[in-house]
Design a protein around this motif. Structure first.
Motif, PDB file in Angstrom:
ATOM      1  N   MET A   1       0.833  -1.170   0.000  1.00 39.78           N
ATOM      2  CA  MET A   1       0.000   0.000   0.000  1.00 39.78           C
ATOM      3  C   MET A   1       0.879   1.233   0.000  1.00 39.78           C
ATOM      4  N   LYS A   2       0.425   2.271  -0.720  1.00 44.58           N
ATOM      5  CA  LYS A   2       1.127   3.539  -0.659  1.00 44.58           C
ATOM      6  C   LYS A   2       0.227   4.551   0.031  1.00 44.58           C
ATOM      7  N   CYS A   3       0.750   5.197   1.079  1.00 49.76           N
ATOM      8  CA  CYS A   3      -0.009   6.244   1.767  1.00 49.76           C
ATOM      9  C   CYS A   3       0.590   7.584   1.392  1.00 49.76           C
ATOM     10  N   GLY A   4      -0.206   8.420   0.754  1.00 47.58           N
ATOM     11  CA  GLY A   4       0.291   9.710   0.275  1.00 47.58           C
ATOM     12  C   GLY A   4       0.357  10.758   1.374  1.00 47.58           C
ATOM     13  N   GLY A   5       1.333  11.641   1.238  1.00 48.49           N
ATOM     14  CA  GLY A   5       1.482  12.740   2.188  1.00 48.49           C
ATOM     15  C   GLY A   5       0.262  13.646   2.198  1.00 48.49           C
ATOM     16  N   SER A   6      -0.442  13.692   1.066  1.00 54.32           N
ATOM     17  CA  SER A   6      -1.630  14.548   0.944  1.00 54.32           C
ATOM     18  C   SER A   6      -2.707  14.150   1.946  1.00 54.32           C
ATOM     19  N   HIS A  33       5.284   5.027   2.397  1.00 57.48           N
ATOM     20  CA  HIS A  33       4.584   6.303   2.576  1.00 57.48           C
ATOM     21  C   HIS A  33       5.298   7.453   1.886  1.00 57.48           C
ATOM     22  N   GLY A  34       4.515   8.527   1.646  1.00 59.26           N
ATOM     23  CA  GLY A  34       5.069   9.778   1.131  1.00 59.26           C
ATOM     24  C   GLY A  34       5.224  10.756   2.270  1.00 59.26           C
ATOM     25  N   GLY A  35       5.091  12.015   1.932  1.00 58.13           N
ATOM     26  CA  GLY A  35       5.254  13.082   2.925  1.00 58.13           C
ATOM     27  C   GLY A  35       5.666  14.380   2.252  1.00 58.13           C
ATOM     28  N   GLY A  36       5.311  14.501   0.965  1.00 56.62           N
ATOM     29  CA  GLY A  36       5.671  15.709   0.193  1.00 56.62           C
ATOM     30  C   GLY A  36       5.303  17.011   0.897  1.00 56.62           C
ATOM     31  N   PRO A  37       4.030  17.174   1.370  1.00 55.57           N
ATOM     32  CA  PRO A  37       3.660  18.443   2.002  1.00 55.57           C
ATOM     33  C   PRO A  37       4.493  18.742   3.258  1.00 55.57           C
ATOM     34  N   ALA A  38       4.808  17.709   4.066  1.00 59.23           N
ATOM     35  CA  ALA A  38       5.609  17.942   5.284  1.00 59.23           C
ATOM     36  C   ALA A  38       7.046  18.328   4.923  1.00 59.23           C
ATOM     37  N   ILE A  39       7.572  17.747   3.840  1.00 57.41           N
ATOM     38  CA  ILE A  39       8.928  18.127   3.396  1.00 57.41           C
ATOM     39  C   ILE A  39       8.920  19.604   2.990  1.00 57.41           C
ATOM     40  N   SER A  40       7.913  19.990   2.201  1.00 55.67           N
ATOM     41  CA  SER A  40       7.835  21.391   1.732  1.00 55.67           C
ATOM     42  C   SER A  40       7.725  22.352   2.907  1.00 55.67           C
ATOM     43  N   ASN A  54       8.406  18.304 -13.427  1.00 59.96           N
ATOM     44  CA  ASN A  54       7.564  17.162 -13.837  1.00 59.96           C
ATOM     45  C   ASN A  54       7.220  16.258 -12.661  1.00 59.96           C
ATOM     46  N   GLY A  55       6.807  16.836 -11.551  1.00 58.59           N
ATOM     47  CA  GLY A  55       6.361  16.058 -10.391  1.00 58.59           C
ATOM     48  C   GLY A  55       7.479  15.589  -9.469  1.00 58.59           C
ATOM     49  N   LEU A  56       8.741  15.839  -9.836  1.00 61.08           N
ATOM     50  CA  LEU A  56       9.865  15.399  -8.986  1.00 61.08           C
ATOM     51  C   LEU A  56      10.530  16.610  -8.339  1.00 61.08           C
ATOM     52  N   ARG A  57      10.774  16.502  -7.019  1.00 60.38           N
ATOM     53  CA  ARG A  57      11.382  17.627  -6.307  1.00 60.38           C
ATOM     54  C   ARG A  57      12.850  17.775  -6.690  1.00 60.38           C
ATOM     55  N   ARG A  58      13.242  18.980  -7.090  1.00 59.42           N
ATOM     56  CA  ARG A  58      14.656  19.243  -7.359  1.00 59.42           C
ATOM     57  C   ARG A  58      15.385  19.101  -6.020  1.00 59.42           C
ATOM     58  N   TRP A 114      19.560  14.979  -6.731  1.00 56.10           N
ATOM     59  CA  TRP A 114      19.641  13.662  -6.103  1.00 56.10           C
ATOM     60  C   TRP A 114      18.283  12.960  -6.025  1.00 56.10           C
ATOM     61  N   VAL A 115      17.690  12.736  -7.176  1.00 57.84           N
ATOM     62  CA  VAL A 115      16.437  11.973  -7.248  1.00 57.84           C
ATOM     63  C   VAL A 115      16.786  10.620  -7.859  1.00 57.84           C
ATOM     64  N   GLY A 116      16.213   9.556  -7.279  1.00 51.07           N
ATOM     65  CA  GLY A 116      16.594   8.222  -7.732  1.00 51.07           C
ATOM     66  C   GLY A 116      15.486   7.428  -8.408  1.00 51.07           C
ATOM     67  N   TYR A 150      19.339   8.879  -2.102  1.00 51.47           N
ATOM     68  CA  TYR A 150      18.487   9.438  -3.169  1.00 51.47           C
ATOM     69  C   TYR A 150      17.089   9.702  -2.638  1.00 51.47           C
ATOM     70  N   ASN A 151      16.497  10.785  -3.100  1.00 52.36           N
ATOM     71  CA  ASN A 151      15.092  11.090  -2.837  1.00 52.36           C
ATOM     72  C   ASN A 151      14.276  10.370  -3.911  1.00 52.36           C
ATOM     73  N   ILE A 152      13.378   9.499  -3.500  1.00 52.56           N
ATOM     74  CA  ILE A 152      12.595   8.731  -4.476  1.00 52.56           C
ATOM     75  C   ILE A 152      11.126   9.081  -4.308  1.00 52.56           C
ATOM     76  N   ASN A 153      10.473   9.382  -5.402  1.00 51.11           N
ATOM     77  CA  ASN A 153       9.031   9.638  -5.332  1.00 51.11           C
ATOM     78  C   ASN A 153       8.357   8.422  -4.681  1.00 51.11           C
ATOM     79  N   ALA A 154       7.446   8.684  -3.754  1.00 50.32           N
ATOM     80  CA  ALA A 154       6.876   7.586  -2.969  1.00 50.32           C
ATOM     81  C   ALA A 154       6.013   6.634  -3.816  1.00 50.32           C
ATOM     82  N   ASP A 155       5.359   7.157  -4.858  1.00 48.87           N
ATOM     83  CA  ASP A 155       4.571   6.264  -5.732  1.00 48.87           C
ATOM     84  C   ASP A 155       5.511   5.303  -6.463  1.00 48.87           C
TER      85      ASP A 155
END
Ligand SMILES: Nc1ncnc2c1ncn2[C@@H]1O[C@H](COP(=O)(O)OP(=O)(O)O)[C@@H](O)[C@H]1O
Ligand SMILES: CC(=O)N[C@@H](CCC(=O)OP(=O)(O)O)C(=O)O
Length: 255
Positions: A1-6, A33-40, A54-58, A114-116, A150-155
């Motif tokens: 399961m993937k749990c999104g930061g949203s 899990h993700g956590g994009g909003p908490a990182i921002s 394109n959806g990936l954090r620099r 550093w995105v992997g 590396y920072n990897i998109n959670a999806d």
């Protein structure tokens, strides 16, 4: 399961109770899990600029420090604590531990830093945690043989974990009730979507932003052993058991 930061902060206690009941009934959930909003939010507090390509954090070295601190630290432990509060057994781990998620730079690393991309998942570690009776809760930070993080998109990370485990199904828990499309003036959730429809909807702009890495991860894992990917809203009551019981809810992505 993937749990999104949203959706993490909005997940009701009943979500974790449902998870605990599934675990008690012999189902073996694995959470990425993700956590994009908490990182921002944390980057902003520290005055570090953040930007998505394109959806990936620099991801600079300074951003990477915050990504790891938030994902492998506070967010990971918050999920573990909530599962434990509901009576479930969970063990948090980052992709760095035991070189669980091995990665290499993405093709456009000159642009995003550093995105992997995932090259390998040590699925025996996940099986070991399950074997001890714990639910693995995985933060999407990757590592390579040289020790680079590396920072990897959670999806992307969740899709790779599902593929390497050879699970039957991946459930993507997010803040919308599924993939939506405007049909005759009203936005509707599509109950089933094929790989071809996804490609068409990305081209037409019906699928955009944060939904793009989800559908790309879905397409890549259903080309392997994973039979279906289901995108659902985490705040719907008992959402996980309803998906497992075969209820028509959310969007099922099939071959
Ligand atoms: N066709 C679509 N149907 C539903 N949501 C979509 C669609 N296209 C783009 N989205 C967006 O994708 C978002 C979910 O992605 P994201 O915000 O990255 O969530 P998460 O943190 O769960 O990964 C939705 O809130 C919505 O704004
Ligand atoms: C490379 C990249 O973009 N990584 C993501 C990792 C977290 C994530 O994906 O979280 P959500 O699932 O909540 O979006 C980021 O830095 O935000």
């Amino acid at each position: 399961m993937k749990c999104g930061g949203s959706t993490l902060a909005a997940l009701p206690d009943s979500f974790f109770e449902d998870l605990k009941q599934l675990q008690a009934s012999g189902i073996q959930p694995v959470i990425v899990h993700g956590g994009g909003p908490a990182i921002s939010e944390n980057l902003e507090k520290l005055g570090i600029e953040t930007e998505f390509v394109n959806g990936l954090r620099r991801t600079t070295e300074a951003v990477l420090d915050v990504v790891e601190m938030v994902l492998a630290g506070s967010i990971n432990k918050q999920i573990v604590r909530r599962i434990q509060q509901s009576g479930g057994k969970a063990l948090g781990i980052s992709g760095v531990d035991g070189a669980l998620i091995q990665a290499r730079p993405v093709a456009n690393s000159a642009e995003v830093g550093w995105v992997g991309d995932v090259t390998h998942v040590e699925s025996n570690i996940i099986q070991g945690i399950i074997g001890m009776g714990y639910m693995p809760v995985i933060a999407p930070v990757g590592v390579d043989a040289g020790g680079q993080r590396y920072n990897i998109n959670a999806d992307t990370a969740a899709g790779a974990v599902a593929s390497h485990l050879g699970t039957e199904r991946m459930i993507v828990v997010t803040d919308v009730p599924g993939i939506m499309k405007e049909i005759e003036g009203t936005k509707q959730v599509l109950p089933v979507v094929s790989v071809q429809q996804i490609q068409d909807m990305i081209e037409s702009g019906d699928i955009y932003g944060g939904m793009i890495p989800k559908v790309k991860a879905a397409v890549s894992c259903i080309q392997g052993d994973v039979q279906e990917v289901v995108i659902v809203n985490g705040s719907e009551p008992k959402i996980l058991s309803r998906v497992l019981q075969g209820e028509t809810i959310g969007t099922r992505i099939v071959r």
